[in-house]
Design a protein around this motif. Sequence first.
Motif, PDB file in Angstrom:
ATOM      1  N   VAL A  34     -23.326 -10.264  -1.375  1.00 53.71           N
ATOM      2  CA  VAL A  34     -22.855  -9.367  -2.293  1.00 53.71           C
ATOM      3  C   VAL A  34     -21.878  -8.638  -1.639  1.00 53.71           C
ATOM      4  O   VAL A  34     -21.843  -8.004  -0.672  1.00 53.71           O
ATOM      5  CB  VAL A  34     -23.781  -8.330  -2.710  1.00 53.71           C
ATOM      6  N   SER A  35     -20.720  -8.907  -2.385  1.00 49.64           N
ATOM      7  CA  SER A  35     -19.187  -8.255  -1.818  1.00 49.64           C
ATOM      8  C   SER A  35     -18.440  -7.213  -2.979  1.00 49.64           C
ATOM      9  O   SER A  35     -18.555  -7.308  -3.894  1.00 49.64           O
ATOM     10  CB  SER A  35     -18.376  -9.302  -1.721  1.00 49.64           C
ATOM     11  N   PRO A  36     -18.361  -5.705  -2.261  1.00 57.01           N
ATOM     12  CA  PRO A  36     -17.672  -5.091  -3.091  1.00 57.01           C
ATOM     13  C   PRO A  36     -16.245  -5.452  -3.290  1.00 57.01           C
ATOM     14  O   PRO A  36     -15.291  -5.941  -2.318  1.00 57.01           O
ATOM     15  CB  PRO A  36     -17.781  -3.471  -2.155  1.00 57.01           C
ATOM     16  N   ARG A  37     -15.627  -5.245  -4.556  1.00 59.82           N
ATOM     17  CA  ARG A  37     -14.248  -5.468  -4.781  1.00 59.82           C
ATOM     18  C   ARG A  37     -13.617  -4.021  -5.528  1.00 59.82           C
ATOM     19  O   ARG A  37     -14.217  -3.758  -6.497  1.00 59.82           O
ATOM     20  CB  ARG A  37     -14.366  -6.598  -5.643  1.00 59.82           C
ATOM     21  N   GLY A  38     -12.375  -3.733  -4.841  1.00 53.71           N
ATOM     22  CA  GLY A  38     -11.986  -2.428  -5.668  1.00 53.71           C
ATOM     23  C   GLY A  38     -10.564  -2.858  -6.005  1.00 53.71           C
ATOM     24  O   GLY A  38      -9.590  -3.311  -5.400  1.00 53.71           O
ATOM     25  N   GLU A  39     -10.285  -2.275  -7.083  1.00 55.34           N
ATOM     26  CA  GLU A  39      -9.051  -2.363  -7.873  1.00 55.34           C
ATOM     27  C   GLU A  39      -8.678  -1.111  -8.460  1.00 55.34           C
ATOM     28  O   GLU A  39      -9.432  -0.199  -9.041  1.00 55.34           O
ATOM     29  CB  GLU A  39      -8.767  -3.530  -8.706  1.00 55.34           C
ATOM     30  N   GLU A  40      -7.426  -0.811  -8.677  1.00 50.68           N
ATOM     31  CA  GLU A  40      -6.826   0.059  -9.640  1.00 50.68           C
ATOM     32  C   GLU A  40      -7.396  -0.246 -10.875  1.00 50.68           C
ATOM     33  O   GLU A  40      -7.575  -1.466 -11.416  1.00 50.68           O
ATOM     34  CB  GLU A  40      -5.247   0.351  -9.901  1.00 50.68           C
ATOM     35  N   LEU A  88      -1.233  -9.979 -11.426  1.00 52.98           N
ATOM     36  CA  LEU A  88      -2.005  -9.356 -10.371  1.00 52.98           C
ATOM     37  C   LEU A  88      -1.214  -8.632  -9.238  1.00 52.98           C
ATOM     38  O   LEU A  88      -1.835  -8.210  -8.361  1.00 52.98           O
ATOM     39  CB  LEU A  88      -3.205 -10.453  -9.676  1.00 52.98           C
ATOM     40  N   ARG A  89       0.040  -8.863  -9.351  1.00 51.13           N
ATOM     41  CA  ARG A  89       1.175  -8.398  -8.338  1.00 51.13           C
ATOM     42  C   ARG A  89       0.665  -6.816  -8.021  1.00 51.13           C
ATOM     43  O   ARG A  89       0.785  -6.016  -9.139  1.00 51.13           O
ATOM     44  CB  ARG A  89       2.407  -8.587  -8.591  1.00 51.13           C
ATOM     45  N   VAL A  90       0.578  -6.347  -6.776  1.00 50.17           N
ATOM     46  CA  VAL A  90       0.572  -4.855  -6.393  1.00 50.17           C
ATOM     47  C   VAL A  90       1.320  -4.896  -5.488  1.00 50.17           C
ATOM     48  O   VAL A  90       1.191  -5.435  -4.226  1.00 50.17           O
ATOM     49  CB  VAL A  90      -1.035  -4.522  -6.100  1.00 50.17           C
ATOM     50  N   ARG A  91       2.180  -3.571  -5.450  1.00 49.49           N
ATOM     51  CA  ARG A  91       3.110  -3.333  -4.394  1.00 49.49           C
ATOM     52  C   ARG A  91       4.014  -4.229  -3.969  1.00 49.49           C
ATOM     53  O   ARG A  91       4.074  -4.578  -2.699  1.00 49.49           O
ATOM     54  CB  ARG A  91       1.978  -2.517  -3.392  1.00 49.49           C
ATOM     55  N   GLY A  92       4.298  -5.046  -4.845  1.00 44.73           N
ATOM     56  CA  GLY A  92       5.228  -6.282  -4.701  1.00 44.73           C
ATOM     57  C   GLY A  92       4.553  -7.367  -3.977  1.00 44.73           C
ATOM     58  O   GLY A  92       5.252  -8.490  -3.766  1.00 44.73           O
ATOM     59  N   ILE A 124      -5.433   2.226  10.358  1.00 44.47           N
ATOM     60  CA  ILE A 124      -4.137   1.442  10.345  1.00 44.47           C
ATOM     61  C   ILE A 124      -4.149   0.352   9.507  1.00 44.47           C
ATOM     62  O   ILE A 124      -3.496  -0.130   8.592  1.00 44.47           O
ATOM     63  CB  ILE A 124      -3.402   1.062  11.679  1.00 44.47           C
ATOM     64  N   ASP A 125      -5.310  -0.584   9.544  1.00 44.82           N
ATOM     65  CA  ASP A 125      -5.418  -1.997   9.067  1.00 44.82           C
ATOM     66  C   ASP A 125      -5.495  -1.498   7.455  1.00 44.82           C
ATOM     67  O   ASP A 125      -5.030  -2.253   6.510  1.00 44.82           O
ATOM     68  CB  ASP A 125      -6.624  -2.529   9.479  1.00 44.82           C
ATOM     69  N   ALA A 126      -6.332  -0.595   7.074  1.00 43.94           N
ATOM     70  CA  ALA A 126      -6.713  -0.170   5.756  1.00 43.94           C
ATOM     71  C   ALA A 126      -5.332   0.398   4.941  1.00 43.94           C
ATOM     72  O   ALA A 126      -5.344   0.267   3.678  1.00 43.94           O
ATOM     73  CB  ALA A 126      -7.808   0.891   5.684  1.00 43.94           C
ATOM     74  N   ARG A 127      -4.647   0.965   5.880  1.00 40.15           N
ATOM     75  CA  ARG A 127      -3.315   1.550   5.293  1.00 40.15           C
ATOM     76  C   ARG A 127      -2.256   0.421   4.989  1.00 40.15           C
ATOM     77  O   ARG A 127      -1.684   0.338   3.966  1.00 40.15           O
ATOM     78  CB  ARG A 127      -2.914   2.899   5.971  1.00 40.15           C
ATOM     79  N   GLU A 128      -2.293  -0.404   6.059  1.00 38.97           N
ATOM     80  CA  GLU A 128      -0.772  -1.430   6.283  1.00 38.97           C
ATOM     81  C   GLU A 128      -1.255  -2.657   5.495  1.00 38.97           C
ATOM     82  O   GLU A 128      -0.424  -3.553   5.111  1.00 38.97           O
ATOM     83  CB  GLU A 128      -0.414  -1.617   7.477  1.00 38.97           C
TER      84      GLU A 128
END
Length: 215
Positions: free
Chosen positions: A67-73, A139-143, A208-212
């Motif tokens: 079971v995998s969590p998936r997050g999106e706007e 599905l493009r986000v932040r380019g 850092i990984d989560a942010r970048e």
Amino acid sequence: MPSLDTGETGSIVTVNSEEELRRIVGEVGEVVLRKDIGRLDGHARDFIATSPFLLLATSGSDGTCDVSPRGEEPGGVLVLDDHTLVIPERPGNRRLDSLRNIVANPQVGLLFVVPGTEETLRVNGRARVVSQAPYLERLRVRGKVPTLAVSVEVRECFFHCAKAFRRSALWQPERWPDRGARPTLGRIFKEQLDLEWSAKLIDDDLSIDARENLY
């Protein structure tokens, strides 16, 4: 027949058939049976458009599950028609647990969650991993356009009642545990994997990984 096992606390009875389950739990009501509409109607589409979080359940060819969590706007999951939705595959840990399972066994289960809402939406169907499709651009986000997506052919669709969320008091902040009393993920990794780096360094790298590398 139920199977018996004897442990330190006494006998354990295991239920091994649907007939036994029904004898214990009772029959399902007609309305509950009928609530599976098998398609994404307006109510289901609205819920998905509002949901920023879902759980994706998959199973491998050997029967092992994930079971995998998936997050999106909100609105990040595309609904193409009454029987098709698309979930973008964002950067992760590259284990590919869900995608490897889908390639081996396309049956998936989805649970859509809306913060503050006690009801959830359950969607089950057949999935496939898509690497090229016209809708990937949507599905493009932040380019950044995802290199992969999970397309689901909807077979079952129904709303789930609020009992689980009411029992857990999940949306009641006053019932939440003290986050400061819990170990950080960096500390957990350090201790579980016997890493030489400090917990703080691991936490800093994870941050850092989560942010970048979010998209």
